[in-house]
Design a protein around this motif. Structure first.
Motif, mmCIF file in Angstrom:
data_model
loop_
_atom_site.group_PDB
_atom_site.id
_atom_site.type_symbol
_atom_site.label_atom_id
_atom_site.label_comp_id
_atom_site.label_asym_id
_atom_site.label_seq_id
_atom_site.Cartn_x
_atom_site.Cartn_y
_atom_site.Cartn_z
ATOM 1 N N UNK A 55 76.084 2.148 32.859
ATOM 2 C CA UNK A 55 75.683 1.005 33.675
ATOM 3 C C UNK A 55 74.546 1.437 34.597
ATOM 4 N N UNK A 56 73.633 0.499 34.819
ATOM 5 C CA UNK A 56 72.544 0.754 35.753
ATOM 6 C C UNK A 56 73.099 1.224 37.104
ATOM 7 N N UNK A 57 72.463 2.246 37.674
ATOM 8 C CA UNK A 57 72.885 2.763 38.967
ATOM 9 C C UNK A 57 73.875 3.909 38.883
ATOM 10 N N UNK A 88 63.074 16.331 26.216
ATOM 11 C CA UNK A 88 62.030 15.372 25.896
ATOM 12 C C UNK A 88 62.677 14.003 25.797
ATOM 13 N N UNK A 89 61.871 12.994 26.102
ATOM 14 C CA UNK A 89 62.316 11.606 26.039
ATOM 15 C C UNK A 89 61.454 10.892 25.017
ATOM 16 N N UNK A 90 62.077 10.027 24.218
ATOM 17 C CA UNK A 90 61.307 9.334 23.185
ATOM 18 C C UNK A 90 61.637 7.851 23.157
ATOM 19 N N UNK A 91 60.585 7.041 23.297
ATOM 20 C CA UNK A 91 60.718 5.598 23.105
ATOM 21 C C UNK A 91 60.375 5.263 21.665
ATOM 22 N N UNK A 135 66.382 3.951 29.134
ATOM 23 C CA UNK A 135 66.913 3.757 27.775
ATOM 24 C C UNK A 135 65.911 4.310 26.769
ATOM 25 N N UNK A 136 66.337 5.328 26.038
ATOM 26 C CA UNK A 136 65.459 6.054 25.107
ATOM 27 C C UNK A 136 66.317 7.061 24.356
ATOM 28 N N UNK A 137 65.677 7.783 23.441
ATOM 29 C CA UNK A 137 66.340 8.917 22.792
ATOM 30 C C UNK A 137 65.908 10.188 23.527
ATOM 31 N N UNK A 156 71.506 4.260 26.400
ATOM 32 C CA UNK A 156 71.301 2.847 26.725
ATOM 33 C C UNK A 156 71.814 2.622 28.133
ATOM 34 N N UNK A 157 70.945 2.136 28.997
ATOM 35 C CA UNK A 157 71.334 1.827 30.369
ATOM 36 C C UNK A 157 71.387 0.304 30.502
#
Lengths: 113, 109
Positions: free
Chosen positions: B14-16, B36-39, B85-87, B106-107
């Motif tokens: 959840x957000x927050x 690393x973050x991936x969109x 929200x990303x991989x 997923x946020x």
């Protein structure tokens, strides 16, 4: 400053066809890399280069060749494409060696039928 | 052999709240670790790193913890935001770089 660019973005090949993927970077980085990403697996290193005119094998080099004729470009070639080479290909570059932060291109989605 | 493992393919928070992404490795020679973050439809982008001589590194909302004896590292995101929200890929290096398979975060708002 475009960073790392890849051409093309998408490609469909028939088995046995050949193609070349082009990677270009404008950050004056010495090191460049080609990775492939498959579902359920991380990025796997195909080949890399530590400077103009040099290339070396990575973790999964079979079926691929590379060339680094100019510092800013790194080419990945498939001489005879196979369905097992269906993947998303990422190019990356770095100022320091492979152990440190790498800058990635947007990827090329290749399908071999 | 997969020397870097991310055993959770997905995580929803959840957000927050806090997001905790985990990574295990088998090679004791790894001396530098990165996240690393991936969109979608983009290449991975560097997020944060840690050297094996440290056990914690912080950058804003992101903190990476390293437990060498357990061969385990984790990424904490506090507070989590929908834009996170990303991989997320864990990577480890002993000269060359090895990547985990990624965890999709997923946020939810």
């Amino acid at each position: 400053n475009a960073g790392v660019t890849q051409t093309p973005k998408f490609r469909v090949l028939k088995t046995g066809q050949s193609m070349t993927l082009l990677c270009a970077q404008d950050m004056n980085h010495e090191y460049m890399y080609w990775y492939r990403q498959d579902p359920g697996m991380g990025l796997r290193l195909i080949h890399y280069s530590v400077g103009e005119g040099t290339t070396a094998k990575g973790e999964v080099p079979d079926g691929y060749n590379v060339s680094r004729l100019k510092k800013q470009n790194f080419l990945l070639g498939l001489e005879s494409a196979a369905p097992s080479q269906t993947s998303v290909y990422f190019c990356a570059s770095s100022y320091s060696g492979p152990a440190y932060e790498q800058y990635f291109g947007p990827g090329t989605r290749l399908t071999v039928t | 052999d997969q020397q870097v493992k991310q055993n959770s393919p997905s995580l929803s928070v959840q957000e927050g709240r806090i997001s905790i992404l985990n990574c295990d490795y088998t090679n004791s020679m790894f001396d530098y670790f990165l996240w690393y973050k991936k969109y979608p439809a983009e290449g991975p982008t560097f997020l944060i790193s840690i050297s094996s001589i440290k056990d914690k590194n912080e950058d804003g909302r992101f903190t990476v913890f390293l437990n060498k004896s357990a061969k385990h590292l984790s990424l904490h995101i506090v507070p989590s935001q929908p834009g996170d929200s990303a991989v997320y890929f864990c990577a480890a290096s002993a000269g060359d770089m090895r990547f985990g398979a990624g965890t999709r975060l997923t946020v939810k708002p």
